[in-house]
Design a protein around this motif. Structure first.
Motif, mmCIF file in Angstrom:
data_model
loop_
_atom_site.group_PDB
_atom_site.id
_atom_site.type_symbol
_atom_site.label_atom_id
_atom_site.label_comp_id
_atom_site.label_asym_id
_atom_site.label_seq_id
_atom_site.Cartn_x
_atom_site.Cartn_y
_atom_site.Cartn_z
ATOM 1 N N ALA A 143 43.421 38.618 -90.745
ATOM 2 C CA ALA A 143 43.119 38.727 -92.171
ATOM 3 C C ALA A 143 43.505 40.107 -92.676
ATOM 4 O O ALA A 143 43.211 41.113 -92.023
ATOM 5 N N ARG A 144 44.147 40.143 -93.823
ATOM 6 C CA ARG A 144 44.505 41.413 -94.467
ATOM 7 C C ARG A 144 43.507 41.655 -95.599
ATOM 8 O O ARG A 144 43.380 40.840 -96.515
ATOM 9 N N ILE A 145 42.814 42.777 -95.534
ATOM 10 C CA ILE A 145 41.657 43.015 -96.399
ATOM 11 C C ILE A 145 41.843 44.318 -97.177
ATOM 12 O O ILE A 145 42.296 45.325 -96.627
ATOM 13 N N SER A 146 41.436 44.295 -98.435
ATOM 14 C CA SER A 146 41.417 45.519 -99.225
ATOM 15 C C SER A 146 40.181 46.331 -98.858
ATOM 16 O O SER A 146 39.051 45.829 -98.992
ATOM 17 N N PRO A 147 40.348 47.570 -98.392
ATOM 18 C CA PRO A 147 39.175 48.383 -98.083
ATOM 19 C C PRO A 147 38.427 48.839 -99.331
ATOM 20 O O PRO A 147 37.289 49.305 -99.234
ATOM 21 N N ARG A 162 30.708 61.347 -89.588
ATOM 22 C CA ARG A 162 29.837 62.448 -89.165
ATOM 23 C C ARG A 162 28.422 61.959 -88.887
ATOM 24 O O ARG A 162 27.761 62.444 -87.967
ATOM 25 N N THR A 163 27.961 60.996 -89.670
ATOM 26 C CA THR A 163 26.585 60.504 -89.524
ATOM 27 C C THR A 163 26.521 59.064 -89.038
ATOM 28 O O THR A 163 25.461 58.609 -88.617
ATOM 29 N N MET A 164 27.627 58.340 -89.139
ATOM 30 C CA MET A 164 27.736 56.917 -88.821
ATOM 31 C C MET A 164 26.899 56.039 -89.756
ATOM 32 O O MET A 164 26.674 54.864 -89.486
ATOM 33 N N LYS A 165 26.470 56.605 -90.869
ATOM 34 C CA LYS A 165 25.731 55.810 -91.845
ATOM 35 C C LYS A 165 26.697 54.966 -92.665
ATOM 36 O O LYS A 165 27.824 55.385 -92.950
ATOM 37 N N VAL A 166 26.262 53.777 -93.034
ATOM 38 C CA VAL A 166 27.080 52.874 -93.846
ATOM 39 C C VAL A 166 27.086 53.372 -95.279
ATOM 40 O O VAL A 166 26.032 53.568 -95.898
ATOM 41 N N THR A 167 28.266 53.599 -95.820
ATOM 42 C CA THR A 167 28.403 54.059 -97.199
ATOM 43 C C THR A 167 28.835 52.947 -98.145
ATOM 44 O O THR A 167 28.712 53.092 -99.360
ATOM 45 N N THR A 210 40.161 53.365 -88.842
ATOM 46 C CA THR A 210 39.985 54.521 -89.712
ATOM 47 C C THR A 210 41.216 54.747 -90.573
ATOM 48 O O THR A 210 42.339 54.412 -90.175
ATOM 49 N N ASP A 211 40.973 55.337 -91.743
ATOM 50 C CA ASP A 211 42.064 55.765 -92.610
ATOM 51 C C ASP A 211 42.297 57.264 -92.488
ATOM 52 O O ASP A 211 43.054 57.842 -93.262
ATOM 53 N N GLY A 212 41.632 57.897 -91.525
ATOM 54 C CA GLY A 212 41.735 59.331 -91.344
ATOM 55 C C GLY A 212 40.610 60.098 -92.006
ATOM 56 O O GLY A 212 40.449 61.301 -91.772
ATOM 57 N N GLN A 213 39.820 59.399 -92.807
ATOM 58 C CA GLN A 213 38.699 60.024 -93.498
ATOM 59 C C GLN A 213 37.373 59.353 -93.148
ATOM 60 O O GLN A 213 36.386 60.015 -92.835
ATOM 61 N N VAL A 214 37.356 58.036 -93.234
ATOM 62 C CA VAL A 214 36.142 57.264 -92.964
ATOM 63 C C VAL A 214 36.431 56.275 -91.845
ATOM 64 O O VAL A 214 37.584 56.061 -91.456
ATOM 65 N N LEU A 215 35.362 55.662 -91.336
ATOM 66 C CA LEU A 215 35.493 54.600 -90.349
ATOM 67 C C LEU A 215 35.220 53.259 -91.011
ATOM 68 O O LEU A 215 34.367 53.153 -91.886
ATOM 69 N N PHE A 216 35.958 52.243 -90.585
ATOM 70 C CA PHE A 216 35.681 50.868 -90.970
ATOM 71 C C PHE A 216 35.193 50.135 -89.725
ATOM 72 O O PHE A 216 35.717 50.355 -88.629
ATOM 73 N N SER A 256 30.946 38.276 -91.391
ATOM 74 C CA SER A 256 32.010 38.335 -92.395
ATOM 75 C C SER A 256 31.998 39.653 -93.154
ATOM 76 O O SER A 256 32.718 39.793 -94.148
ATOM 77 N N THR A 257 31.216 40.623 -92.694
ATOM 78 C CA THR A 257 31.057 41.891 -93.409
ATOM 79 C C THR A 257 31.977 42.966 -92.843
ATOM 80 O O THR A 257 32.051 43.155 -91.629
ATOM 81 N N LEU A 258 32.665 43.660 -93.744
ATOM 82 C CA LEU A 258 33.442 44.845 -93.386
ATOM 83 C C LEU A 258 32.662 46.063 -93.866
ATOM 84 O O LEU A 258 32.306 46.153 -95.045
ATOM 85 N N TYR A 259 32.400 46.998 -92.961
ATOM 86 C CA TYR A 259 31.590 48.178 -93.250
ATOM 87 C C TYR A 259 32.487 49.406 -93.413
ATOM 88 O O TYR A 259 33.503 49.540 -92.740
ATOM 89 N N ARG A 260 32.054 50.308 -94.285
ATOM 90 C CA ARG A 260 32.643 51.636 -94.393
ATOM 91 C C ARG A 260 31.569 52.630 -93.946
ATOM 92 O O ARG A 260 30.421 52.570 -94.422
ATOM 93 N N MET A 261 31.936 53.566 -93.024
ATOM 94 C CA MET A 261 30.950 54.473 -92.450
ATOM 95 C C MET A 261 31.429 55.918 -92.497
ATOM 96 O O MET A 261 32.627 56.188 -92.383
ATOM 97 N N ASP A 262 30.472 56.817 -92.626
ATOM 98 C CA ASP A 262 30.741 58.242 -92.546
ATOM 99 C C ASP A 262 30.846 58.621 -91.069
ATOM 100 O O ASP A 262 29.886 58.439 -90.322
#
Length: 322
Positions: A245-249, A204-209, A184-190, A196-202
């Motif tokens: 691996a270092r990845i840009s979110p 509160r809902t755990m939905k993929v954004t 997490t970055d303190g706001q969202v979850l990764f 090979s997929t990196l997900y960003r999630m809310d």
């Protein structure tokens, strides 16, 4: 994988994955390399200069200029060990985070042995432990506010825990294909699911954004595993490799590699034959300390980065793409 005011044997007993042969350098790169040699021998200097310019401007299959991959060779790091700490050699580490005051939180795997635990950095002692049900195989862990989020293997069910005592608060459902890593970055979850997929999630809902397929020179970086958010980047263990691996979110671009083969090799040479793969990254944002460990490793390491010796793209692919 913590943002506060501050998985091998993993699948060996239930699903065996073998190391596939490493893929060669992309054919497009070989083509341009051959063309460059021909031009050097057959065309005048003026045309040769133009050809050199074009050579450094090819496009890969994804449509992105290969300048990014050439620059990436300058962002390859090796490591130096700053300090060593004891680590539970029976901990099948799946998630790791630093929470201040020389305290770590760790998620461990294996059916019947999975847990979330509070651990002393200095002694390796497990101070508090909450075991999961026998049907769950613990995976990635992250800290957002005062809640720990944990995912589990081969299920879309995860759990939140109270940071103060590790009591389980409630289950949740996520929308990744599987549960492997969290950060997490303190706001969202990764999150990662072993692809090979990196997900960003809310949270509160755990939905993929948002989600991005991570690639290196057009090749997918598969088996993204344990995650950590560090200085506006997501760092990911690549399962069955000694690479991070270092990845840009923001866009999923690959920013660099960290090579750590000497840690596992050193343990094996010291007689620790029962260890498994590198897995577990923790970041102390206050003191800028970086920690890593592995599954069933008897040690946890504080490390710092240093520029790597010259590596070719082929060498990086063979070492980090599994």
């Amino acid at each position: 994988m913590a943002t506060r005011s501050s998985s091998s044997y993993k699948k060996r007993h239930t699903k065996q994955r073998s190391m596939p042969p490493h893929l060669p350098t992309p054919a497009s790169r070989q083509f341009f390399s051959s063309r460059r040699r021909i031009l050097m021998m057959t065309i005048p200097l003026a045309l040769f200069s133009a050809a050199i310019f074009l050579f450094f401007m090819p496009f890969n299959g994804s449509g992105r200029s290969s300048d990014s991959s050439l620059d990436l060779l300058s962002t390859i790091n090796e490591i130096e060990v700053v300090a060593e700490f004891p680590h539970d050699p029976n901990a099948f580490t799946q998630g790791l985070l630093y929470a201040g005051d020389d305290t770590l939180f760790e998620s461990t795997g294996l059916y019947g042995q999975s847990s979330v635990r509070k651990v002393s950095l200095q002694t390796g002692k497990v101070e508090v432990i909450e075991k999961m049900g026998d049907k769950y195989f613990g995976e990635g862990l992250t800290l957002l506010g005062e809640s720990l989020f944990q995912v589990a293997w081969l299920t879309t069910t995860g759990f939140t825990y109270d940071l103060s005592n590790l009591t389980k608060v409630k289950p949740f459902k996520h929308h990744m294909k599987d549960g492997w890593g969290l950060a997490t970055d303190g706001q969202v979850l990764f999150g990662s699911d072993g692809t090979s997929t990196l997900y960003r999630m809310d949270p509160r809902t755990m939905k993929v954004t948002d989600k991005h397929v991570i690639k290196y020179n057009g090749l997918e970086v598969r088996y993204l595993n344990e995650l950590e958010y560090i200085n506006n980047e997501v760092w990911a263990n690549v399962w069955q490799s000694d690479c991070i691996a270092r990845i840009s979110p923001k866009d999923g671009s690959l920013l660099g590699w960290i090579l750590l083969p000497e840690l596992r090799q050193g343990l094996l040479h010291s007689g620790y034959g029962g260890i498994d793969v590198l897995n577990g990254i923790a970041w102390d944002s206050d003191k800028k300390r970086l920690f890593v460990t592995g599954k069933l490793w008897p040690k946890l390491y504080e490390i710092k980065l240093k520029p790597a010796a010259a590596k070719s793209e082929r060498q990086i692919a063979r070492q980090c793409l599994v």
